[in-house]
Design a protein around this motif. Structure first.
Motif, PDB file in Angstrom:
ATOM      1  N   ILE A 173       0.841  -1.208   0.000  1.00 19.40           N
ATOM      2  CA  ILE A 173       0.000   0.000   0.000  1.00 19.40           C
ATOM      3  C   ILE A 173       0.870   1.248   0.000  1.00 19.40           C
ATOM      4  N   ASN A 174       0.246   2.368  -0.406  1.00 19.30           N
ATOM      5  CA  ASN A 174       0.868   3.702  -0.344  1.00 19.30           C
ATOM      6  C   ASN A 174       2.254   3.730  -0.991  1.00 19.30           C
ATOM      7  N   GLU A 175       2.310   3.276  -2.287  1.00 12.12           N
ATOM      8  CA  GLU A 175       3.605   3.279  -2.987  1.00 12.12           C
ATOM      9  C   GLU A 175       4.183   4.677  -3.146  1.00 12.12           C
ATOM     10  N   ASP A 176       3.340   5.705  -3.105  1.00 12.25           N
ATOM     11  CA  ASP A 176       3.853   7.064  -3.261  1.00 12.25           C
ATOM     12  C   ASP A 176       4.715   7.492  -2.073  1.00 12.25           C
ATOM     13  N   ILE A 177       4.525   6.843  -0.908  1.00 10.55           N
ATOM     14  CA  ILE A 177       5.314   7.174   0.285  1.00 10.55           C
ATOM     15  C   ILE A 177       6.272   6.043   0.638  1.00 10.55           C
ATOM     16  N   LEU A 178       5.830   4.804   0.456  1.00  7.17           N
ATOM     17  CA  LEU A 178       6.621   3.634   0.823  1.00  7.17           C
ATOM     18  C   LEU A 178       7.252   2.995  -0.411  1.00  7.17           C
ATOM     19  N   ASN A 179       8.365   2.313  -0.225  1.00 12.55           N
ATOM     20  CA  ASN A 179       9.032   1.520  -1.266  1.00 12.55           C
ATOM     21  C   ASN A 179       9.444   2.348  -2.474  1.00 12.55           C
ATOM     22  N   THR A 190       9.493  -3.221   6.441  1.00 12.87           N
ATOM     23  CA  THR A 190      10.071  -3.778   5.224  1.00 12.87           C
ATOM     24  C   THR A 190       8.992  -4.056   4.187  1.00 12.87           C
ATOM     25  N   ALA A 191       9.437  -4.075   2.926  1.00  9.56           N
ATOM     26  CA  ALA A 191       8.541  -4.355   1.798  1.00  9.56           C
ATOM     27  C   ALA A 191       9.066  -5.555   1.034  1.00  9.56           C
ATOM     28  N   MET A 192       8.189  -6.541   0.813  1.00  8.69           N
ATOM     29  CA  MET A 192       8.555  -7.684  -0.019  1.00  8.69           C
ATOM     30  C   MET A 192       8.211  -7.354  -1.466  1.00  8.69           C
ATOM     31  N   GLN A 193       9.216  -7.416  -2.312  1.00  9.44           N
ATOM     32  CA  GLN A 193       9.049  -7.039  -3.701  1.00  9.44           C
ATOM     33  C   GLN A 193       8.340  -8.154  -4.478  1.00  9.44           C
ATOM     34  N   ALA A 219      12.144 -10.467  -2.978  1.00  9.10           N
ATOM     35  CA  ALA A 219      13.205  -9.815  -2.212  1.00  9.10           C
ATOM     36  C   ALA A 219      12.584  -8.899  -1.166  1.00  9.10           C
ATOM     37  N   GLU A 220      13.257  -8.786  -0.009  1.00  7.78           N
ATOM     38  CA  GLU A 220      12.747  -7.969   1.080  1.00  7.78           C
ATOM     39  C   GLU A 220      13.675  -6.785   1.314  1.00  7.78           C
ATOM     40  N   ASN A 221      13.119  -5.553   1.197  1.00  9.75           N
ATOM     41  CA  ASN A 221      13.895  -4.330   1.327  1.00  9.75           C
ATOM     42  C   ASN A 221      13.250  -3.398   2.346  1.00  9.75           C
ATOM     43  N   PRO A 222      14.023  -2.449   2.920  1.00 12.33           N
ATOM     44  CA  PRO A 222      13.410  -1.436   3.776  1.00 12.33           C
ATOM     45  C   PRO A 222      12.370  -0.630   3.010  1.00 12.33           C
ATOM     46  N   ALA A 223      11.205  -0.410   3.649  1.00  9.98           N
ATOM     47  CA  ALA A 223      10.141   0.340   2.983  1.00  9.98           C
ATOM     48  C   ALA A 223      10.371   1.840   3.065  1.00  9.98           C
ATOM     49  N   LEU A 224      11.143   2.289   4.048  1.00  9.16           N
ATOM     50  CA  LEU A 224      11.467   3.694   4.237  1.00  9.16           C
ATOM     51  C   LEU A 224      12.920   3.815   4.677  1.00  9.16           C
ATOM     52  N   SER A 225      13.533   4.926   4.354  1.00  7.55           N
ATOM     53  CA  SER A 225      14.914   5.143   4.810  1.00  7.55           C
ATOM     54  C   SER A 225      14.971   5.319   6.322  1.00  7.55           C
ATOM     55  N   ASN A 226      13.888   5.796   6.916  1.00  6.87           N
ATOM     56  CA  ASN A 226      13.827   5.964   8.376  1.00  6.87           C
ATOM     57  C   ASN A 226      12.800   5.020   8.990  1.00  6.87           C
TER      58      ASN A 226
END
Length: 887
Positions: A465-471, A523-526, A530-537
């Motif tokens: 959800i909320n790709e404009d802010i996350l991932n 985290t966001a699963m692509q 693959a699993e990456n941080p959803a936000l830098s903070n």
């Protein structure tokens, strides 16, 4: 008061006497019926009337006197409220002096009117005879308590006396259940209870009685002698439609050496057995420990529960095994175990619309949710206790394990989401309290509390959800928020208490320590797994330590009419917290002075005024300072950018309690003012699919005014208890939304009425009315002013149709009015039949709930600038046949 003067005089005389060999006499104090008289004053005097020593009888009427003098030329004097004074000359060869007291009139005589209820006052204790207020329709203690003038039971079972919540609930003087007294009020047969005793100025620690002020109110129930001789309980089987069951097996015993309430419950008719386990004074207990349990960080975004009795809205399948056992061992040692396990599955379906009015434009959220919850609980508690006149020890070990799972299918603003939330709380604590008396009569205390708690939480949301802010704005498969915060806390102190005439001084010194580590990741699963941080903070690794060293002086005056307590606590608080990834390494040292003053003036033997003044500073916790964003639920993203919050609270409260037991009239009124100055403010950025909150360093002030009153009267000619209450609350505060400061005021006024009446020998009536008006105003948004009214009425008619056939017809009407919205009105009705076969000790029941077969329920709620309309699916009509065998 005379007893206190005698005691203090005796102490001064004893302190001035030279040390000699100790002599001892003992005996028992009983009434004409050979029942023990507890708390009788036994005083040894010289022929001239000088006090040599003193004591009081225990619950069995026994007493022992040690004194350093010869026996000849002395006299034993025994007094107790409600009995004539007895005097016995001491004989050299005699060691045992048993005394039989004769009843006499007291300042507040017993009210005895033929075929009418009786109240008896003895010192600070008010006695209700259960049989005077019960009838054949009543099955358990709680059915009778709500009829007694001056006593009020809330919907969740919380008991208040003359407007004040009770602090303790005992059975024949033993604290079997702590503050989980719903277990008793819902399970003990009313026919097994002789009296309900309301104890004002309650002090459960014997060695502190008459040495410290107390404004607590407690309830003690006394069990009938014949009920103490046997095992009591019930076995019940219930089956109904559609596909319903309700089963119960219980056993209880209330002997002097052993008391126990043990049972197994299971049902799917909307009765949550966890309601038996409510700790009514838990927040007060945490406040005394100078800590609070950390709340869960994550939720599935559920709308909460509707404002209905639980059995009207809950879809459940629950079971509870509950064991409570108390053993009175040798040397006044008491062992108590309280163990329970709840297994539950709850369903909730609802739709909700929330409209938020802002200067920058309105925002709407819509939700349709199907929620399956498994809120399981395991609780293990063991307590060792010794409670003597000159010695006290208590050690309580508690372990809680609460694994909870939530599966949620959600449609929000047109987007379909699946949520999985898991929370596993493990909470272990040990509390040790030790008091002893020195030869000088002074008291010292050693206290230690240790607690370790962790609650790993994991929330999975799919699709992303909320790709404009996350991932980074890219589509993804699953969003996962993980949080855990292992916490350790300990509080330790020692006290020294001494008495100077009417004054008592207590000196306390100790330390406390708290260590926590907040670890979180978003985290966001692509789409490629693959699993990456959803936000830098979107991560936290925050270490938090809070240390405190404190000293406190408490000064008490115990006059005949005036009692005063002054607390002067001083704490040196040091807080250090750090998170390497945000280059955060902060420390704060603060000297806190939080004085408290309470004054109690006895305007008459039954009535008093109470004034409380309080000034304190509270420092925030780890929840105020974490920098990394945490997704609290699917649309709420929280973080902080402020120092530790500092809350300065000033409060004043004045109350008046009036009681005229002889005419069964009770009245109380309370007024209070609280001012809160805070150095931080919550700022929210709201969009159509996400709420982001951050705490900022700006001053934020709140003012709260409260006024409330309650009244209760038993009308003897009409065999009716009437009660009523008024409340008014007004507060001002601020918040920031979408960069706009919103100052607002909120008012809440309410009225409640109650009538419990025995209309005829065969017909009873119970009526309750609750009305509340809520208002929210703000100077912005074109002077937004929201008004909301709620009316709730409940009526119950109980009738005896034949000698052993009973029926109850009950109805509940709910009406809510919201400006600009349609009125919401509902009428629920239930019907119950019960046929008792005395020869086989069995009741056969047939119940129909929700006669009108209402299957949806809508409710409106509002806050400062938001309005929410929710519709819930609720169980329709339920019919149940039940057989209950009583033994």
């Amino acid at each position: 008061m005379k007893n206190i003067i005698l005691i203090l005089s005796g102490m001064l005389i004893m302190m001035s006497m030279p040390a000699t060999a100790q002599l001892r006499i003992s005996g028992t104090v009983k009434d004409k019926q050979q029942k023990p008289v507890s708390s009788a004053n036994i005083t040894l005097k010289t022929i001239e009337g000088n006090i040599l020593t003193y004591t009081s009888s225990d619950v069995s009427g026994r007493y022992t006197l040690n004194f350093p003098t010869k026996k000849t030329g002395t006299r034993l004097e025994i007094t107790s409220l409600g009995f004539a004074k007895e005097s016995i000359d001491i004989i050299e060869e005699r060691q045992v002096y048993d005394v039989t007291l004769s009843e006499s009139s007291i300042a507040l005589p017993t009210v005895k009117i033929k075929n009418r209820p009786t109240l008896k006052v003895s010192g600070d204790t008010l006695n209700y005879k259960v049989s005077d207020f019960s009838d054949k329709q009543d099955r358990v203690l709680g059915d009778v308590l709500k009829k007694m003038p001056g006593i009020e039971m809330a919907a969740n079972g919380k008991i208040s006396y003359n407007g004040k919540p009770i602090s303790n609930f005992t059975i024949d003087g033993d604290n079997l259940l702590d503050d989980k007294y719903n277990i008793a009020t819902k399970s003990i047969p009313q026919g097994a209870v002789d009296k309900v005793q309301v104890v004002q100025n309650d002090q459960p620690v014997k060695m502190l009685r008459n040495k410290t002020n107390s404004d607590d109110v407690a309830i003690n129930i006394t069990i009938k002698d014949e009920a103490k001789l046997k095992l009591m309980g019930e076995l019940s089987l219930g089956a109904g439609v559609p596909g319903k069951f309700d089963e119960n097996a219980s056993g209880m015993m209330f002997k002097k050496k052993y008391k126990g309430i043990n049972y197994l419950k299971a049902n799917n008719i909307g009765k949550d057995p966890a309601e038996d386990l409510i700790s009514h004074n838990f927040s007060d207990y945490m406040s005394r420990l100078t800590k609070s349990k950390p709340d869960p960080f994550l939720s599935s975004g559920a709308a909460g529960v509707p404002d209905l009795p639980q059995n009207r809205y809950l879809f459940n399948q629950a079971a509870l095994l509950n064991t409570n056992n108390l053993f009175n061992l040798k040397n006044d040692l008491q062992l108590k175990t309280n163990i329970y396990y709840v297994r539950d599955r709850q369903l909730r379906d609802y739709s909700k619309t929330t409209d938020i009015t802002l200067p920058t434009g309105n925002i709407r959220y819509t939700e349709d949710q199907h929620n399956v919850a498994h809120p399981d609980q395991l609780h293990v508690q063991a307590t060792l206790n010794v409670n003597k006149d000159k010695f006290y020890m208590k050690n309580t070990f508690v372990a809680d394990y609460n694994p909870s799972r939530f599966q949620v299918a959600l449609n929000t603003n047109g987007a379909k989401l699946d949520q999985q939330l898991k929370q596993q709380m493990l909470d272990i604590s040990n509390e040790f309290d030790y008091m002893n008396t020195l030869k000088s009569g002074n008291i010292y205390t050693l206290y230690s509390y240790v607690n370790a708690i962790n609650r790993p939480e994991n929330l999975d949301i799919s699709p992303g959800i909320n790709e404009d802010i996350l991932n980074s704005g890219l589509p993804y498969q699953t969003l996962t928020q993980h949080v855990q915060m292992p916490s350790f806390f300990t509080n330790n102190y020692g006290t020294f208490k001494n008495v100077f005439g009417k004054f008592t001084q207590s000196l306390k010194a100790g330390f406390n320590f708290q260590a926590q580590n907040l670890s979180s990741s978003l985290t966001a699963m692509q789409t490629n797994q693959a699993e990456n941080p959803a936000l830098s903070n979107g991560t936290n690794d925050l270490d938090w330590n809070k240390k405190g060293v404190f000293a406190e002086g408490t000064y008490e005056y115990l006059g005949e009419k005036l009692k005063a307590t002054l607390n002067l606590p001083l704490t040196l608080q040091h807080i250090a917290y750090s998170d390497v990834q945000y280059k955060m390494d902060e420390q704060l040292t603060k000297l806190l002075f939080n004085p408290r003053l309470s004054l109690k003036y006895q305007t008459s033997i039954e009535n008093y005024l109470l004034l409380a003044l309080n000034r304190k500073t509270e420092l925030g916790d780890i929840d105020d300072v974490y920098r990394g964003a945490i997704l609290r639920n699917y649309r709420s993203l929280f973080a902080n950018n402020a120092p530790i919050s500092e809350r300065n609270i000033s409060s004043a409260a004045l109350s008046f309690n009036y009681r005229k037991a002889i005419s069964m009239f009770f009245f109380s009124v309370q007024a209070s003012y609280t001012q809160v100055n805070l150095n931080t403010i919550s700022s929210s950025i709201l969009s159509s699919n996400l709420q982001q909150r951050i705490v900022l360093p700006f001053e934020n002030n709140t003012d709260v005014y409260n006024l409330s009153g309650s009244i209760s009267k038993y009308l003897i000619p009409f065999r009716t208890t009437i009660s009523g209450g008024l409340n008014y609350a007004y507060n001002t505060s601020n918040q920031i939304q979408n960069n706009e400061l919103l100052p607002f005021t909120t008012t809440n006024s309410g009225l409640k009425l109650g009538i419990q009446s025995k209309l005829t020998a065969l017909l009873n009536l119970d009526y309750k009315l609750n009305y509340n008006n809520y208002s929210n105003k703000t100077a912005v948004n074109n002077g937004l002013n929201n008004n909301f009214n709620k009316l709730n009425q409940q009526l119950e008619l109980s009738a005896t149709l034949f000698n052993s056939v009973y029926t109850t017809l009950s109805g509940e009407h709910m009406l809510s009015r919201q400006s600009g919205q349609e009125n919401l009105s509902y009428l629920f009705a239930d019907l119950k039949f019960r046929y008792t076969v005395a020869k086989i000790h069995t009741d056969f029941g047939f119940n129909i709930t929700n006669l009108a077969n209402i299957k949806t329920y809508s409710a409106n709620t509002q806050s400062i600038n938001s309005f929410t309309s929710a519709t819930y699916n609720i169980p329709g009509r339920i019919a149940l046949l039940k057989a209950t065998f009583n033994y």
